[in-house]
Scaffold this motif. Structure first.
Motif, PDB file in Angstrom:
ATOM      1  N   GLU A 143       0.806  -1.223   0.000  1.00 24.67           N
ATOM      2  CA  GLU A 143       0.000   0.000   0.000  1.00 24.67           C
ATOM      3  C   GLU A 143       0.838   1.272   0.000  1.00 24.67           C
ATOM      4  OE1 GLU A 143      -2.762  -0.063   3.162  1.00 24.67           O
ATOM      5  OE2 GLU A 143      -3.846  -1.847   2.450  1.00 24.67           O
ATOM      6  N   HIS A 144       2.045   1.216   0.562  1.00 26.44           N
ATOM      7  CA  HIS A 144       2.845   2.436   0.701  1.00 26.44           C
ATOM      8  C   HIS A 144       3.544   2.841  -0.597  1.00 26.44           C
ATOM      9  CE1 HIS A 144       5.785  -0.804   1.245  1.00 26.44           C
ATOM     10  NE2 HIS A 144       6.704   0.071   0.865  1.00 26.44           N
ATOM     11  N   MET A 145       3.471   1.993  -1.635  1.00 22.72           N
ATOM     12  CA  MET A 145       4.164   2.276  -2.891  1.00 22.72           C
ATOM     13  C   MET A 145       3.201   2.801  -3.949  1.00 22.72           C
ATOM     14  SD  MET A 145       7.462   1.619  -2.751  1.00 22.72           S
ATOM     15  CE  MET A 145       7.946   1.304  -4.449  1.00 22.72           C
ATOM     16  N   GLU A 146       3.618   3.839  -4.678  1.00 26.20           N
ATOM     17  CA  GLU A 146       2.844   4.360  -5.786  1.00 26.20           C
ATOM     18  C   GLU A 146       3.164   3.560  -7.047  1.00 26.20           C
ATOM     19  OE1 GLU A 146       0.566   6.685  -5.875  1.00 26.20           O
ATOM     20  OE2 GLU A 146       0.738   7.347  -3.774  1.00 26.20           O
ATOM     21  N   GLN A 147       2.124   3.229  -7.814  1.00 29.12           N
ATOM     22  CA  GLN A 147       2.352   2.450  -9.027  1.00 29.12           C
ATOM     23  C   GLN A 147       3.309   3.161  -9.986  1.00 29.12           C
ATOM     24  OE1 GLN A 147      -0.802   0.329 -11.184  1.00 29.12           O
ATOM     25  NE2 GLN A 147      -2.133   0.710  -9.430  1.00 29.12           N
ATOM     26  N   HIS A 148       3.182   4.473 -10.083  1.00 31.11           N
ATOM     27  CA  HIS A 148       4.060   5.233 -10.987  1.00 31.11           C
ATOM     28  C   HIS A 148       5.519   5.037 -10.602  1.00 31.11           C
ATOM     29  CE1 HIS A 148       6.317   8.829 -12.299  1.00 31.11           C
ATOM     30  NE2 HIS A 148       5.553   8.747 -13.380  1.00 31.11           N
ATOM     31  N   ASP A 149       5.803   5.063  -9.310  1.00 29.35           N
ATOM     32  CA  ASP A 149       7.176   4.876  -8.847  1.00 29.35           C
ATOM     33  C   ASP A 149       7.655   3.455  -9.111  1.00 29.35           C
ATOM     34  OD1 ASP A 149       7.196   7.478  -7.943  1.00 29.35           O
ATOM     35  OD2 ASP A 149       6.592   6.940  -5.897  1.00 29.35           O
ATOM     36  N   MET A 150       6.755   2.497  -8.960  1.00 27.76           N
ATOM     37  CA  MET A 150       7.110   1.103  -9.233  1.00 27.76           C
ATOM     38  C   MET A 150       7.488   0.915 -10.691  1.00 27.76           C
ATOM     39  SD  MET A 150       4.173  -1.037  -7.193  1.00 27.76           S
ATOM     40  CE  MET A 150       3.783  -0.767  -5.463  1.00 27.76           C
ATOM     41  N   VAL A 151       6.667   1.458 -11.575  1.00 25.06           N
ATOM     42  CA  VAL A 151       6.925   1.338 -13.014  1.00 25.06           C
ATOM     43  C   VAL A 151       8.264   1.983 -13.360  1.00 25.06           C
ATOM     44  CG1 VAL A 151       6.161   2.027 -15.313  1.00 25.06           C
ATOM     45  CG2 VAL A 151       4.483   1.232 -13.641  1.00 25.06           C
ATOM     46  N   ALA A 152       8.489   3.182 -12.847  1.00 22.25           N
ATOM     47  CA  ALA A 152       9.727   3.903 -13.144  1.00 22.25           C
ATOM     48  C   ALA A 152      10.950   3.120 -12.680  1.00 22.25           C
ATOM     49  CB  ALA A 152       9.697   5.280 -12.480  1.00 22.25           C
ATOM     50  N   VAL A 184      14.094  -5.983  -5.001  1.00 22.89           N
ATOM     51  CA  VAL A 184      12.990  -5.041  -5.187  1.00 22.89           C
ATOM     52  C   VAL A 184      11.628  -5.613  -4.801  1.00 22.89           C
ATOM     53  CG1 VAL A 184      11.699  -3.769  -6.953  1.00 22.89           C
ATOM     54  CG2 VAL A 184      14.186  -3.719  -6.953  1.00 22.89           C
ATOM     55  N   MET A 185      11.423  -6.902  -5.044  1.00 23.46           N
ATOM     56  CA  MET A 185      10.093  -7.476  -4.837  1.00 23.46           C
ATOM     57  C   MET A 185       9.551  -7.284  -3.412  1.00 23.46           C
ATOM     58  SD  MET A 185       7.642  -8.719  -6.555  1.00 23.46           S
ATOM     59  CE  MET A 185       8.440  -9.183  -8.094  1.00 23.46           C
ATOM     60  N   PRO A 186      10.367  -7.387  -2.357  1.00 22.22           N
ATOM     61  CA  PRO A 186       9.828  -7.142  -1.005  1.00 22.22           C
ATOM     62  C   PRO A 186       9.276  -5.726  -0.829  1.00 22.22           C
ATOM     63  CG  PRO A 186      11.904  -8.325  -0.860  1.00 22.22           C
ATOM     64  CD  PRO A 186      11.755  -7.898  -2.291  1.00 22.22           C
ATOM     65  N   CYS A 187       9.741  -4.781  -1.656  1.00 24.05           N
ATOM     66  CA  CYS A 187       9.207  -3.417  -1.586  1.00 24.05           C
ATOM     67  C   CYS A 187       7.911  -3.278  -2.368  1.00 24.05           C
ATOM     68  CB  CYS A 187      10.232  -2.426  -2.145  1.00 24.05           C
ATOM     69  SG  CYS A 187      11.789  -2.380  -1.253  1.00 24.05           S
ATOM     70  N   LEU A 188       7.715  -4.114  -3.379  1.00 26.87           N
ATOM     71  CA  LEU A 188       6.541  -4.009  -4.238  1.00 26.87           C
ATOM     72  C   LEU A 188       5.345  -4.791  -3.711  1.00 26.87           C
ATOM     73  CD1 LEU A 188       8.085  -4.504  -7.829  1.00 26.87           C
ATOM     74  CD2 LEU A 188       7.772  -2.379  -6.559  1.00 26.87           C
TER      75      LEU A 188
END
Length: 214
Positions: A143-152, A184-188
């Motif tokens: 929940e704390h991650m923005e999709q835009h930031d994930m994509v970037a 990265v996956m644990p952050c996503l």
């Protein structure tokens, strides 16, 4: 027989062009070198391709077909969107690692000196965006991650591997990519989703397929 010979010549020219574009870039690549490497005359090259731009465009479109096919095959039924994202990235890395036409096409699609309607980096970005949107719909994302930031982050890192791999092939490898996903996956992903995602599962399948096909 004549038609088969023409098809072989065309394929040989495309591969020779890919090797030359990969080695020298679009601007420095010479048609004389491409034809000589393919074992045909410059006249035979011009019979199949009007100019260097037409040849580069064919390399790009051929690469696009191969890379799109690899991405499509990676969409295994019954797997969640995050697993399909990692699997797709491995399938594309495998294609880039094995196929010089795919590597050259990907490289050409980013060269300003050769304007093109094919933008493979943009296609990869759209793929990442779509799969992360599906992951959101499946309630797999933290929940704390923005999709835009994930994509970037995913696009920047993975295309960066391709760029670095032009000098050192180890960057375009399953090992580098698996390490990236483990970091990265644990952050996503949510903790529950993380348990279901294996960053290297596609590697084992690709290695099995390679062994079967010889």
């Amino acid at each position: 027989m004549k038609q088969e010979r023409a098809v072989r010549t065309r394929h040989s020219l495309i591969r020779s062009a890919a090797e030359t574009f990969e080695r020298h870039g679009y601007v420095q690549a010479k048609l004389a070198d491409i034809s000589a490497s393919a074992g045909v005359s410059l006249g035979a090259l011009h019979f199949h391709f009007e100019n260097k731009s037409a040849l580069a465009t064919t390399v790009e479109t051929t690469a696009a077909v191969s890379l799109r096919r690899a991405a499509w095959i990676a969409q295994r039924p019954g797997t969640n969107a995050l697993q399909r994202l990692t699997d797709t990235s491995h399938a594309l890395v495998d294609q880039l690692h094995r196929d010089v036409v795919s590597r050259a096409g990907f490289q050409l699609s980013g060269e300003a000196a050769h304007p093109s309607n094919v933008n493979l980096r943009q296609e990869w970005q759209a793929c990442v965006q779509q799969l992360l949107a599906e992951a959101c719909d499946e309630h797999l994302l933290a929940e704390h991650m923005e999709q835009h930031d994930m994509v970037a982050t995913v696009v920047a890192a993975t295309t960066g591997f391709e760029l670095l791999g032009r000098k050192d092939p180890q960057w375009v490898s399953h090992r580098s990519l698996s390490g990236f996903w483990r970091l990265v996956m644990p952050c996503l992903a949510t903790p529950a989703a993380l348990v279901e995602v294996d960053p290297a599962s596609a590697v084992r399948e690709l290695e099995t397929m390679a062994a079967v096909t010889g």
